[in-house]
Design a protein around this motif. Structure first.
Motif, PDB file in Angstrom:
ATOM      1  N   GLY A 186       0.809  -1.208   0.000  1.00 43.29           N
ATOM      2  CA  GLY A 186       0.000   0.000   0.000  1.00 43.29           C
ATOM      3  C   GLY A 186       0.843   1.259   0.000  1.00 43.29           C
ATOM      4  O   GLY A 186       2.064   1.223   0.188  1.00 43.29           O
ATOM      5  N   ASP A 187       0.179   2.402  -0.205  1.00 47.32           N
ATOM      6  CA  ASP A 187       0.849   3.687  -0.364  1.00 47.32           C
ATOM      7  C   ASP A 187       1.009   4.460   0.941  1.00 47.32           C
ATOM      8  O   ASP A 187       1.762   5.432   0.983  1.00 47.32           O
ATOM      9  N   SER A 188       0.290   4.076   1.986  1.00 54.56           N
ATOM     10  CA  SER A 188       0.241   4.881   3.205  1.00 54.56           C
ATOM     11  C   SER A 188       1.153   4.348   4.299  1.00 54.56           C
ATOM     12  O   SER A 188       1.477   3.157   4.348  1.00 54.56           O
ATOM     13  N   ASP A 189       1.541   5.255   5.214  1.00 53.72           N
ATOM     14  CA  ASP A 189       2.357   4.869   6.359  1.00 53.72           C
ATOM     15  C   ASP A 189       1.570   3.922   7.268  1.00 53.72           C
ATOM     16  O   ASP A 189       0.339   4.021   7.385  1.00 53.72           O
ATOM     17  N   ILE A 190       2.302   3.028   7.928  1.00 56.96           N
ATOM     18  CA  ILE A 190       1.646   2.108   8.854  1.00 56.96           C
ATOM     19  C   ILE A 190       2.547   1.837  10.044  1.00 56.96           C
ATOM     20  O   ILE A 190       3.768   1.684   9.899  1.00 56.96           O
ATOM     21  N   LYS A 191       1.935   1.825  11.228  1.00 56.85           N
ATOM     22  CA  LYS A 191       2.625   1.444  12.453  1.00 56.85           C
ATOM     23  C   LYS A 191       2.023   0.140  12.952  1.00 56.85           C
ATOM     24  O   LYS A 191       0.825   0.054  13.214  1.00 56.85           O
ATOM     25  N   ILE A 192       2.872  -0.879  13.073  1.00 60.70           N
ATOM     26  CA  ILE A 192       2.446  -2.187  13.551  1.00 60.70           C
ATOM     27  C   ILE A 192       3.016  -2.354  14.951  1.00 60.70           C
ATOM     28  O   ILE A 192       4.223  -2.531  15.136  1.00 60.70           O
ATOM     29  N   SER A 205       7.999  -5.617   1.010  1.00 60.29           N
ATOM     30  CA  SER A 205       8.742  -5.168  -0.169  1.00 60.29           C
ATOM     31  C   SER A 205       7.886  -4.347  -1.123  1.00 60.29           C
ATOM     32  O   SER A 205       8.416  -3.535  -1.889  1.00 60.29           O
ATOM     33  N   GLU A 206       6.560  -4.532  -1.087  1.00 59.61           N
ATOM     34  CA  GLU A 206       5.666  -3.798  -1.981  1.00 59.61           C
ATOM     35  C   GLU A 206       5.120  -2.519  -1.345  1.00 59.61           C
ATOM     36  O   GLU A 206       4.341  -1.796  -1.976  1.00 59.61           O
ATOM     37  N   ALA A 207       5.512  -2.237  -0.112  1.00 58.53           N
ATOM     38  CA  ALA A 207       5.005  -1.051   0.588  1.00 58.53           C
ATOM     39  C   ALA A 207       5.710   0.203   0.093  1.00 58.53           C
ATOM     40  O   ALA A 207       6.938   0.235  -0.045  1.00 58.53           O
ATOM     41  N   LYS A 208       4.919   1.254  -0.137  1.00 61.42           N
ATOM     42  CA  LYS A 208       5.477   2.531  -0.568  1.00 61.42           C
ATOM     43  C   LYS A 208       5.525   3.552   0.574  1.00 61.42           C
ATOM     44  O   LYS A 208       6.273   4.512   0.517  1.00 61.42           O
ATOM     45  N   GLY A 209       4.709   3.349   1.594  1.00 61.82           N
ATOM     46  CA  GLY A 209       4.718   4.236   2.747  1.00 61.82           C
ATOM     47  C   GLY A 209       5.794   3.838   3.735  1.00 61.82           C
ATOM     48  O   GLY A 209       6.522   2.857   3.548  1.00 61.82           O
ATOM     49  N   ASN A 210       5.903   4.612   4.816  1.00 66.20           N
ATOM     50  CA  ASN A 210       6.864   4.309   5.876  1.00 66.20           C
ATOM     51  C   ASN A 210       6.332   3.180   6.763  1.00 66.20           C
ATOM     52  O   ASN A 210       5.171   3.208   7.182  1.00 66.20           O
ATOM     53  N   ILE A 211       7.190   2.212   7.071  1.00 65.81           N
ATOM     54  CA  ILE A 211       6.822   1.085   7.919  1.00 65.81           C
ATOM     55  C   ILE A 211       7.476   1.247   9.284  1.00 65.81           C
ATOM     56  O   ILE A 211       8.700   1.403   9.383  1.00 65.81           O
ATOM     57  N   ASN A 212       6.656   1.217  10.330  1.00 67.79           N
ATOM     58  CA  ASN A 212       7.170   1.198  11.698  1.00 67.79           C
ATOM     59  C   ASN A 212       6.641  -0.080  12.337  1.00 67.79           C
ATOM     60  O   ASN A 212       5.474  -0.162  12.704  1.00 67.79           O
ATOM     61  N   ALA A 213       7.502  -1.096  12.408  1.00 66.21           N
ATOM     62  CA  ALA A 213       7.041  -2.415  12.836  1.00 66.21           C
ATOM     63  C   ALA A 213       7.797  -2.889  14.064  1.00 66.21           C
ATOM     64  O   ALA A 213       9.032  -2.986  14.053  1.00 66.21           O
ATOM     65  N   ASN A 214       7.054  -3.183  15.113  1.00 66.45           N
ATOM     66  CA  ASN A 214       7.626  -3.738  16.337  1.00 66.45           C
ATOM     67  C   ASN A 214       7.415  -5.258  16.314  1.00 66.45           C
ATOM     68  O   ASN A 214       6.311  -5.740  16.547  1.00 66.45           O
TER      69      ASN A 214
END
Length: 266
Positions: A186-192, A205-214
């Protein structure tokens, strides 16, 4: 009995807080026919499914929750389901009696975050490679605290969890039960904020937004891949032979703990 035609048909029903006011009944017989057909439901009360009727050849069920409190909605009798759209109204939602593995659940209007639970028919997802996709549209919120307000997802006995991040930023707990692989796009930022103890692989690998993953809850991460955003991944237990590729962007990998021996990620 209500039948569609050859195009993309839309059926509209209401589940009222008083059952006598319902326009959608358990004995209704809907037939979408050809095309991608949708059942739109405004639900101010629970729905036990089409126990004596059916929703044949209807691919999309679009639920707008108008109940204050937990909504229980059964997909019993919906044989061709491919996608469930849920407007949570910031309430807990239980989607029950899902009869098809690999469906997509689109979640919106959950900025104040609750829990969305997908419950499958008995034995349906008893394999070793079962999958569900959640499409997130601006769910959860950053309230300025360390944890924020995260949408909780639940789906028992699913090995592969796919998250599609759309709309504004998304804040989610992805500890659905026993997932082993987490895919993010997806195109949007996500916090997991949370993942399952059983998780082994993150593929964003297909993410365009910023990934914050714990990923700290995982017992042993073996593979991490992120996309083109500025990504921040936290790991507590990384396998000594793990593969790590954080892609483009200004990325950070934080190791909170590691097994004895020498780490040699590639």
């Amino acid at each position: 009995e209500f039948s569609g035609v050859t195009g993309n048909d839309t059926f509209v029903g209401t589940i009222a807080s008083i059952s006598s006011d319902n326009t959608l009944q358990k004995g209704d017989k809907l037939d979408g026919g050809k095309g991608e057909d949708t059942l739109q439901v405004k639900a101010a009360g629970d729905f036990g499914g089409f126990s004596t009727g059916h929703a044949k050849d209807i691919e999309v069920v679009d639920i707008k929750n108008q109940k204050y409190g937990t909504l229980n909605y059964s997909l019993k009798g919906v044989d061709s389901i491919e996608k469930v759209k849920v407007d949570t109204n910031a309430q807990d939602i239980n989607i029950k009696d899902i009869s098809k593995e690999g469906i997509s659940v689109d979640v919106r209007n959950a900025d104040k975050a609750k829990t969305v639970t997908a419950l499958f028919d008995n034995g349906l997802n008893s394999g070793i490679d079962d999958k569900i996709e959640f499409v997130l549209e601006s769910v959860g919120t950053d309230d300025g605290t360390a944890t924020g307000i995260d949408l909780q997802l639940r789906a028992a006995d699913i090995e592969n969890l796919a998250l599609v991040s759309e709309g504004g930023s998304n804040f989610v707990n992805a500890d659905i039960g026993s997932s082993k692989k987490l895919e993010v796009s997806g195109d949007s930022d996500i916090k997991i904020a949370k993942v399952d103890y059983t998780l082994k692989e993150l593929d964003a690998s297909e993410a365009k937004g910023n990934i914050n993953a714990n990923l700290s809850a995982s017992s042993n991460i073996s593979s991490i891949t992120t996309g083109s955003g500025d990504d921040n991944v936290t790991v507590k237990k990384l396998s000594p032979s793990a593969t790590v590729d954080l892609g483009e962007g200004a990325d950070t990998l934080t190791l909170k703990d590691s097994p004895a021996g020498t780490l040699s990620p590639t």
